[in-house]
Scaffold this motif. Sequence first.
Motif, short mmCIF file in Angstrom:
data_model
loop_
_atom_site.label_atom_id
_atom_site.label_comp_id
_atom_site.label_asym_id
_atom_site.label_seq_id
_atom_site.Cartn_x
_atom_site.Cartn_y
_atom_site.Cartn_z
N THR A 88 -5.20 -5.69 25.52
CA THR A 88 -4.27 -6.33 26.45
C THR A 88 -4.73 -6.16 27.90
O THR A 88 -5.52 -5.25 28.21
N ARG A 89 -4.23 -7.03 28.73
CA ARG A 89 -4.56 -6.92 30.15
C ARG A 89 -3.38 -7.42 30.99
O ARG A 89 -2.70 -8.39 30.62
N ALA A 90 -3.14 -6.70 32.05
CA ALA A 90 -2.09 -7.13 32.99
C ALA A 90 -2.67 -7.07 34.39
O ALA A 90 -3.44 -6.15 34.71
N GLU A 91 -2.30 -8.02 35.21
CA GLU A 91 -2.85 -8.07 36.57
C GLU A 91 -1.72 -8.03 37.60
O GLU A 91 -0.72 -8.74 37.44
N ASP A 92 -1.93 -7.21 38.58
CA ASP A 92 -1.03 -7.15 39.75
C ASP A 92 0.40 -6.76 39.41
O ASP A 92 1.36 -7.26 39.99
N ILE A 93 0.54 -5.86 38.45
CA ILE A 93 1.88 -5.33 38.17
C ILE A 93 1.93 -3.86 38.59
O ILE A 93 0.90 -3.21 38.76
N VAL A 94 3.14 -3.35 38.74
CA VAL A 94 3.28 -1.99 39.28
C VAL A 94 3.39 -0.92 38.18
O VAL A 94 3.32 0.28 38.47
N ASP A 95 3.58 -1.32 36.95
CA ASP A 95 3.66 -0.32 35.88
C ASP A 95 3.38 -1.00 34.56
O ASP A 95 3.67 -2.19 34.38
N TYR A 96 2.84 -0.23 33.64
CA TYR A 96 2.52 -0.79 32.33
C TYR A 96 3.24 0.05 31.27
O TYR A 96 3.08 1.26 31.20
N ALA A 97 4.01 -0.64 30.44
CA ALA A 97 4.70 0.05 29.35
C ALA A 97 4.53 -0.77 28.08
O ALA A 97 4.12 -1.95 28.14
N TRP A 98 4.82 -0.18 26.97
CA TRP A 98 4.71 -0.93 25.70
C TRP A 98 5.66 -0.36 24.66
O TRP A 98 6.19 0.75 24.82
N THR A 99 5.90 -1.13 23.64
CA THR A 99 6.79 -0.70 22.59
C THR A 99 6.17 -1.04 21.23
O THR A 99 5.40 -2.01 21.13
N ALA A 100 6.50 -0.25 20.24
CA ALA A 100 6.00 -0.49 18.88
C ALA A 100 7.07 -0.11 17.88
O ALA A 100 7.68 0.96 17.99
N TRP A 101 7.31 -1.01 16.95
CA TRP A 101 8.31 -0.74 15.89
C TRP A 101 8.04 -1.72 14.75
O TRP A 101 7.84 -2.92 15.01
N PRO A 102 8.02 -1.26 13.53
CA PRO A 102 7.72 -2.21 12.44
C PRO A 102 8.83 -3.24 12.24
O PRO A 102 8.59 -4.29 11.65
N GLY A 103 10.03 -2.95 12.73
CA GLY A 103 11.18 -3.79 12.40
C GLY A 103 11.41 -4.99 13.30
O GLY A 103 12.33 -5.77 13.06
N TYR A 104 10.63 -5.15 14.36
CA TYR A 104 10.90 -6.25 15.30
C TYR A 104 10.72 -7.63 14.68
O TYR A 104 9.75 -7.86 13.95
N ALA A 105 11.63 -8.54 15.01
CA ALA A 105 11.38 -9.97 14.79
C ALA A 105 10.88 -10.51 16.12
O ALA A 105 11.34 -10.09 17.18
N VAL A 106 9.90 -11.42 16.05
CA VAL A 106 9.28 -11.92 17.28
C VAL A 106 9.67 -13.38 17.49
O VAL A 106 9.53 -14.20 16.57
N TYR A 107 10.17 -13.67 18.66
CA TYR A 107 10.52 -15.05 19.01
C TYR A 107 9.69 -15.46 20.23
O TYR A 107 9.51 -14.68 21.16
N LYS A 108 9.20 -16.69 20.18
CA LYS A 108 8.38 -17.20 21.29
C LYS A 108 9.09 -18.38 21.93
O LYS A 108 9.72 -19.19 21.25
N ASP A 109 8.92 -18.49 23.24
CA ASP A 109 9.50 -19.64 23.95
C ASP A 109 8.64 -19.87 25.19
O ASP A 109 7.70 -19.10 25.47
#
Lengths: 286, 666
Positions: free
Chosen positions: B257-278
Amino acid sequence: MNMKILVNILSGFVRSVRVWKWIILIWFAFLLLVSLFTLPVKSGINMTLGSSMITEKIAAGYFFDVIANDGFSLKTILPQFFSGLFLVVTVGLLLNIFFTGGLFNVLREDGRRRKASDFFGAAGSNFWSFLVISIITFSILFILALIIIGIPAAIAVSKDSDLILRKTITISSIILLILIPLVITSADYARAWQVTSSEKNAFKAFGRGVKMMFRSFLTSYISVALILGIQVLFMLLAVRSLLYAEPSKGSTIMLMWLYGQLLAILKIFLRSWRYGVVTGLYESHF
Amino acid sequence: MICCRDFIPGGKTGAFLILLFISSLNSGAQVILPRPLSQRITCYSIDAVLDPSEKVVKGKMEAFWVNSSPDVVPDVWLHMYLNAFSSNQTTFYRETGGSPGSKIEDPGWIKLNSVYDGKGRDLRDAAKYISPDDGNPFDRTVLRIILPEPAKPGDTVFLKAEFESKLPSVIRRTGYADDFFFVAQWFPKFGVYEPAGMRYAVKGGWNCHQFHSTSEFYSNHSVYDVNITVPANYVVGTGGMTLGEKDNGDGTKTLVTRAEDIVDYAWTAWPGYAVYKDRWNHVDITFLTPPERKDMVQRHLTALKYALEYLTENVGPFPWPHLTFVDPPSKGSGAGGMEYTTLFTTISAYGLPEYFLMPEMVTVHEFGHAYFMGILANNEFEEPWLDEGVNSYWENRIMDHYYGGAGMINHPLIKISDRSVARTSYVLSPTRQAADNSLMSWEYPHGTYSMLSYHKAAVWLHTLTGIIGEETMNEVFREYYREWAFKHPSGKDFVDVFNKVVPAIYGNKFGENLNWFFKQTLYGTGICDYKVAGITNRKIRDFEGVSFENDSTLFTKANYRDDSLYVSTVELQRDGEIILPVEILVRFDDGTEKLEQWDGKERVKDFTYTGTSRIQWVKIDPEYKNVMDVDYINNSMTVKPDHKPVRKIFTRVATLLMLFIDFISI
């Protein structure tokens, strides 16, 4: 069986219509009781608001903007409101227990014409017994709710799924709803027996109530469950119609008040109807 | 753009090593954005491996900081946030009195296993924990590393470190709950070096505060290249754009992954997530949520698009093409409601009724932080109102704009605007005058942090909107964005923008500047209360038989005039300390209305009218624009009070109470 249930329900209805005077009396007593609480609070709020036009916000549904003001001391009014509410509900429950003794007596059909002395005599002599029957009934309902809903819900919470929790509570609630008429039928039989008995013993009455309920199980359960269903449906419709009525003129507010009181009378009638059904069943079976 | 080659210190060998370093950090490359938005004086490249059983993230980090100041800097300061949860002696613990994690047996900590500079020199002996805010020797949330050679202006300081982050059970929006992980505040992170003249700095120094109970963040805009390795069945959401994913063949997978010009980087992980895109315009939106909350998905996405639209139109563009937000499961609900610019967390629950707009409100609020401290990166430790208060103001506006003026509860029977919630918190607080907004976040007394930094600030911003107008307010924020995006504005800079834009639009209508307003509200503790003290309508009378005896006047007869003229007076009062211009609307019984302007300065003010009609009612601030006024009830007066709304309520209450008592009487 179906015919028997229908006859019982109709008989209860007729008995209840016959005691209309006592239903009006109970309604009036409740109107006085509730007015003792609501009228001073209303006057207090009107005094607080004075000649302000903030009432426009209340009319538009924006209560929050009225509550959040230095001039409206929520911290003072709310505790008074809730302590008053608690007191009215408690006194109301006790008053109902008192009147229920009278109602069960006047609903009987033994060829005698019931007088005021019969009504109040039965109300007074059965008060303590009916109070204990009510406490037993509330306790059973509370314990059932705890066992049937509380414990499974607590287990479901630990599963950490909103869906499992929701389903558990739904299924548990349905089971509880099925069981509630059993408890209430027993309580009604207990009271029907108690008014006819010279022995005032709530525990014995409740035991007999349970026994009588099981002896004519299907007829009793279905009759009471049907009337309880009607009561719940009535409550839902009544509350909804009251909440969504939007009178704005003084005359239409008065109409809403009259409509509300009619609903209150009908609600007492429905309860009396259930008592009448159980009294009829008691008289025909036992 | 700052090219990393401009900062290469040392000789040829050093230069070679550092070039290798730079190529690995890849900070100058444009992968996501067409051009750098910030100076990018800090960059991070991290390989992170999650060990779900030990609740530990093992990381290898390469990072640099560019000394863009004119100072020679002898050290670097790093935030080691997770150590706030390491014991019951930390400053965080002392301020909250809670356990290190949400469970006492689950502390969190971060430790550096190794740290080297760009030339491969071991810096462990030069690293020491310090406590610049309170001197607490047990607090290990700020690490100072003395550099082998001070960094000269233009130098780049490289660090190569291996670290381990033990996550606490979810607390303060970070940690784990069973197999759910929200990995925030998890890596060694540079503080901000402030040279003299930047914000309030009178001399150069690191601005790197300890982790406090009420503080959040202050960071440079950075580039983050983060590779995350997790068990293959985990669903991962990050603040970066996912550039690739590979199966490691050992039951794990790695996301690039890559992020540009942000002030903090966080992430989450869980097997149970449903993913929705828009998608909204150029922004790809990813939403992670427990599957059973699918009914809430559209609500969150719609709220987010409203916020994107409103802030883009009235403040400035959202520059990133990616945005991820997360609705944590119930067990990890402590991670809900937090912002990391391109990743934020919201809250909701299964089956919440549509009229209850709390989930939408949280989504709008947390997204709003992408602007207020994400793009406009103020120091949240020192001026929390500048992002929390400003962001709450915009959240109120967005919610009330898109949800019919009732952005918190929108039910036919009861309506609560989001703005009212902020006002209520301020007005009803017994400590509303305990402090002004100039305090550091941890200095707010008696639990007033939220009320003063979120709500009071929002309330005075709404009040200012009422004075200068909404479109002027928008223009101020557009200018604030143009001038300060991807920089570090202070409260003073914020006020300066007002003082530049408002006089440019209105001339001297509100004075040379708006300092009079900010002095009373932002830097003041007074309250605002204007009231209508009285209305009088007096018929004019003619007098007959006037005689004078012993210098006193005697009226023997008073006659009303045939044309029935009235002298009508409105009596107004200022009960509070705050002085603001107010509008007064007076209505007469012939239906005419008169709008008066009052500068609000006098303690008592009368408006008198002579005419054939009498005053029917009067309203101060008829459109409720002065949100700071602590008593709306005394803002109006009528000669014919209408108590029908109260009567209606009590008619309902009485009947419902009768029905209720009968219903519960078995």
